[in-house]
Design an enzyme around this catalytic site. Structure first.
Site, mmCIF file in Angstrom:
data_model
loop_
_atom_site.group_PDB
_atom_site.id
_atom_site.type_symbol
_atom_site.label_atom_id
_atom_site.label_comp_id
_atom_site.label_asym_id
_atom_site.label_seq_id
_atom_site.Cartn_x
_atom_site.Cartn_y
_atom_site.Cartn_z
ATOM 1 N N HIS A 195 0.975 -1.316 0.006
ATOM 2 C CA HIS A 195 -0.091 0.271 -0.160
ATOM 3 C C HIS A 195 0.845 1.361 0.089
ATOM 4 O O HIS A 195 1.950 1.299 0.475
ATOM 5 C CB HIS A 195 -1.015 0.067 1.311
ATOM 6 C CG HIS A 195 -1.903 0.978 1.179
ATOM 7 N ND1 HIS A 195 -1.868 2.403 1.565
ATOM 8 C CD2 HIS A 195 -3.278 0.831 0.833
ATOM 9 C CE1 HIS A 195 -2.983 2.804 1.350
ATOM 10 N NE2 HIS A 195 -3.938 1.990 0.999
ATOM 11 N N PRO A 196 0.591 2.418 -0.522
ATOM 12 C CA PRO A 196 1.407 3.329 -0.767
ATOM 13 C C PRO A 196 1.621 4.230 0.367
ATOM 14 O O PRO A 196 2.665 4.692 0.762
ATOM 15 C CB PRO A 196 0.622 4.342 -1.934
ATOM 16 C CG PRO A 196 -0.644 3.762 -2.020
ATOM 17 C CD PRO A 196 -0.579 2.469 -1.730
#
Lengths: 395, 395
Positions: B230-231
């Site tokens: 996930h960023p």
């Protein structure tokens, strides 16, 4: 004539983070009066997700919650629940994305709320749904992407799995939730009563698996990841060029012919290994070896001109920055500014549903936490109690 | 009380392949009377997409077109257009996914059809929309996935791009089209008139880009692919185990603490490099090196038990076959059989929208090409002309 199509629709919004807020965002864009109920002092978890704008507003929160009103209510307090039930009485729709059972524990489950307002449409978006053995398990998009099969068919063959780069588990659940709400509203016109809408992120992943389910159901072959390839159409993939990639999408034999002529490989048309789409799919690796050196001779931009002139569907792989000055994105007004409480501005994706006689553009105003608490309390006749309610931690 | 929520809604369906048929599939599951208009002799292109069932029905076609009626009309013939206009008079909704301009060339554009039926809701789902410089360009899911940015953030860093394994460009356009139709129906209750719904696959890709747009808008860093990461949340990814992968989703600091204790790495809790989620995200590669050997000590099944007992969201990466006996998928009745004209059976994904007072399950009957032509012509008073119309190639 041009007005918001859902103007007048009252939505009570208990959602947090993504799946639920995405659903109520669409309703708000369409003109519904969305009252977002947040925890005093803290609010929606996503208010704490970076990056932040100069005034401290989360960009993530701002893009998902534009056009909604924010009130604070600590639903663990009796007085907050009293106020909440008053809001339920005059709402058309309630949306929540808690873990199943949370609203019941607060004494605010659907069975209770429908006594207060039989016309209420109660939409619950959850990880696994309101029923079944997984109902109380914690879920995030990532968990659901893994469990629901989409990760097993995304990525390169023989390489580690990859996540779809957007939270597709949350977003599709948000979209199906909106469809459920609007369907229940349609039915309410006839029946006069509301109902419960139960949408599960995992169910939605199954619903979007498309031909992967049909293929497995017929031939019992387990679908795997294929890089950029399509499982049953060829050539239909990205090829590396001199400076990047070009996507080619030959959906039928006519396009295959145009394609071979465009890339000056007419001899492939006489090659029986590639005579039909099923044969091209069967021999995709042989074909790829032939095509690879061809595509590396020119740049992506050069190939796009050649393929477009030949009428072969083709395209680039755009990074996100390219969208900000893309002529079609601009022509469709798909990026619009939202405005934070302090007046900071942020570009966000607009609503993609264009209606000929209605305004469906996003309403750009992002609410501060509790910005509309006083206004809403006054409308319910609790205005004179505002200071007491703050002191008691109710709002 | 338990009936189909959209029963009585009449939908004239000119769609082919995926985005449009996906939209009318949802309407049919909800009980709309969907009349699919197909080309005589050939029908929807997807009738030719393999794999096929023993009776020759395409599994792809069957899973998307269950519960619809099929009539044939060659709209290039004057008599077919006359019949078509009779159908328009009594329809609530028309859905098409032609390239923009196609219906106008047939003399059946929205401006003409609304004269025949001002209450008609005309929904057009296309690659790039009814307006803008790209409106007439050919589009396939693959082109739109590349152009709209999602491919640029899906895949492994430094590796070739990958396609999302399902046709997410078509499917999201189908979902937004349904939302547009139901919204226009809601507005029609008030205004008494229909309108045009214009949905573009490219616009929908922008609308689902989620935080990638917000992040770029704030910090001008171009988002790239991150594998399973996930960023902005860490640890939130898949880790290789002794025999596969396990997904871990620690969405907040409390879960991080539970996670460290569950995997017996309490010392990480005192490590200031990992003290907060932003710090863990910044130092994600250091953290990954520490966690990798830990996860390789046990199997996926073992880790799932350990993490579940600790209350840490975790899950496997299921292949499609695993869904067919998954307890939650079965409990939610998400896989149901559809039945072809010859009685062959195929498992397909059910409708994921569960309503408490309405039946939203798929109607399993898949239509043969033109199976309902005679019935529909009779209802319009053209029954006695059936044989002539066949002879003339009109139907």
């Amino acid at each position: 004539m041009v007005q918001k199509p859902l103007h007048g629709l009252k939505v009570l919004d208990l959602t947090r983070v993504l799946a639920g807020p995405y659903a109520t965002m669409i309703l708000a864009d369409m003109g519904a009066n969305v009252i977002k109920v947040e925890m005093p002092g803290r609010g929606d978890d996503s208010r704490a997700f970076g990056p932040f704008l100069p005034d401290g507003t989360s960009a993530y929160f701002a893009s998902l919650n534009r056009g909604k009103k924010s009130i604070t209510l600590n639903l663990k307090k009796e007085k907050a629940r009293e106020i909440f039930l008053e809001l339920v009485k005059t709402s058309d729709v309630l949306v929540e994305n808690f873990r199943p059972g949370t609203m019941e524990k607060l004494g605010l489950g659907y069975e209770k709320l429908k006594e207060v307002n039989p016309r209420l449409i109660y939409a619950a978006s959850s990880g696994f749904g309101q029923t079944g053995p997984y109902r109380e398990k914690p879920a995030y998009d990532m968990i659901v992407q893994g469990m629901g099969g989409i990760m097993s068919i995304t990525g390169e063959p023989g390489r580690p799995p990859v996540r779809v780069g957007v939270s597709i588990g949350d977003i599709t659940a948000g979209l199906f939730t909106v469809i459920g709400i609007l369907t229940a509203l349609y039915q309410r016109e006839e029946t006069g009563v509301g109902q419960m809408v139960d949408v599960s992120m995992l169910d939605c992943q199954i619903a979007i698996l498309e031909n992967a389910i049909a293929r497995y159901a017929v031939n019992r072959e387990v679908p795997g990841p294929l890089g950029t390839r399509h499982p049953s159409i060829t050539p239909f993939q990205a090829y590396p060029t001199q400076d990047g990639y070009v996507i080619v999408a030959c959906g039928n034999d006519t396009l295959w012919e145009k394609f071979c002529r465009a890339i000056k490989k007419e001899e492939l048309l006489a090659d029986e290994r590639f005579a039909t789409n099923p044969l091209r799919t069967k021999n995709v690796e042989i074909l790829e070896e032939i095509l690879k050196p061809v595509f590396q001779e020119k740049t992506t931009a050069e190939w796009l001109v050649i393929l477009e002139n030949a009428g072969v569907p083709a395209g680039p792989i755009n990074t996100v920055d390219k969208l900000f000055d893309h002529p079609q994105v601009l022509a469709r007004d798909m990026l619009k500014e939202v405005i934070t409480p302090a007046g900071d501005r942020l570009v966000a994706a607009n609503n993609p549903i264009k209606l000929s006689y209605a305004d469906t553009n996003l309403n750009p105003v992002v609410p501060a936490l509790g910005e509309h608490t006083r206004e809403v309390l006054e409308s319910l006749g609790f205005g004179d109690k505002y200071d007491d309610l703050v002191a008691e931690g109710v709002i």
